[in-house]
Enzyme design. Structure first.
Site, short mmCIF file in Angstrom:
data_model
loop_
_atom_site.label_atom_id
_atom_site.label_comp_id
_atom_site.label_asym_id
_atom_site.label_seq_id
_atom_site.Cartn_x
_atom_site.Cartn_y
_atom_site.Cartn_z
CG HIS A 161 0.56 -117.37 -24.73
ND1 HIS A 161 -0.55 -117.44 -25.54
CD2 HIS A 161 0.08 -117.42 -23.46
CE1 HIS A 161 -1.63 -117.52 -24.80
NE2 HIS A 161 -1.29 -117.50 -23.53
CG HIS A 165 -0.27 -114.64 -19.67
ND1 HIS A 165 -1.56 -114.18 -19.59
CD2 HIS A 165 -0.34 -115.82 -20.33
CE1 HIS A 165 -2.39 -115.05 -20.18
NE2 HIS A 165 -1.68 -116.05 -20.64
ZN ZN Z 1 -2.40 -117.58 -21.77
#
Ligand code: ZN
Length: 210
Positions: A161, A165
């Site tokens: 995750h 980003h």
């Molecule tokens: Zn996030």
């Protein structure tokens, strides 16, 4: 404003900065590799600010673009506080605080794991993402020491995750959109250890091996 001016402005303002919400282009542009642009002392202060911002949110990870800084830096830390059956189903074990500099990952094996996840930049919502069950993460830490490590279970989810980003990717890009659920539905309806019931009721697929 130069990058350094931007960082200094954050460091000089009181408290922790707000987390940038989805819709800001800084979350959609690939972040620049960190190659010492900030210098050691400023980097150390930025890392402390990112950690404080993550704690204040609270969250288990934060990428620099989430406070508006377009550099490939992220912090992770997970105390893994949840019911035991939830922790077991998700392979969620405590993660000590660590800094990821220029991280990248590749899958280890074929297996995927599907669970609800959320993002501090998309407050109020969660959705199911089928992610690699295990990944090999490479990069550096805040002192420039090489990281080359395998992560599995929930820690693998966190590092995927946060690394995403830095490539301008939000978890929603990878999510089963039919699983999108407001937080109160998560709490009231979908707090089971796995998303199997949500998949049946909301009508989204789960990986066959999840
Ligand atoms: Zn996030």
């Amino acid at each position: 404003m130069t990058l350094i001016d931007h960082v200094d402005a954050l460091l000089e303002s009181a408290g922790t900065p707000p987390v940038v919400a989805a819709g800001d282009p800084v979350l959609r542009r690939p972040a620049a590799p960190y190659d010492g642009q900030l210098g050691d002392e400023r980097l150390a202060r930025l890392v402390r600010l990112m950690r404080a911002t993550m704690h204040a949110a609270p969250g288990v990870g934060l990428a620099a673009p989430q406070i508006g800084i377009p550099l490939r830096l992220a912090v992770v830390e997970d105390p893994a506080q949840a019911p035991d059956e939830v922790l077991a189903a998700r392979g969620r074990v405590p993660q000590p605080f660590r800094v990821l500099v220029n991280p990248s990952y590749e899958p280890v094996g074929e297996q995927r794991a599907a669970f609800f996840e959320g993002c501090l930049s998309v407050p109020g919502w969660q959705a199911v993402v089928a992610r690699h069950q295990a990944v090999r993460l490479r990069g550096q830490d805040e002192r420039g020491r090489e990281i080359d490590e395998e992560f599995s279970g929930w820690p693998a989810r966190i590092v995927q995750h946060e690394t995403d980003h830095l490539d301008g990717t939000l978890y929603l890009d990878r999510a089963e959109t039919r699983s999108l659920s407001a937080t109160h539905h998560l709490t009231e309806r979908w707090s089971q250890p796995t998303p199997a019931l949500a998949a049946r009721e909301l009508g989204f697929p789960l990986p066959v091996d999840a």
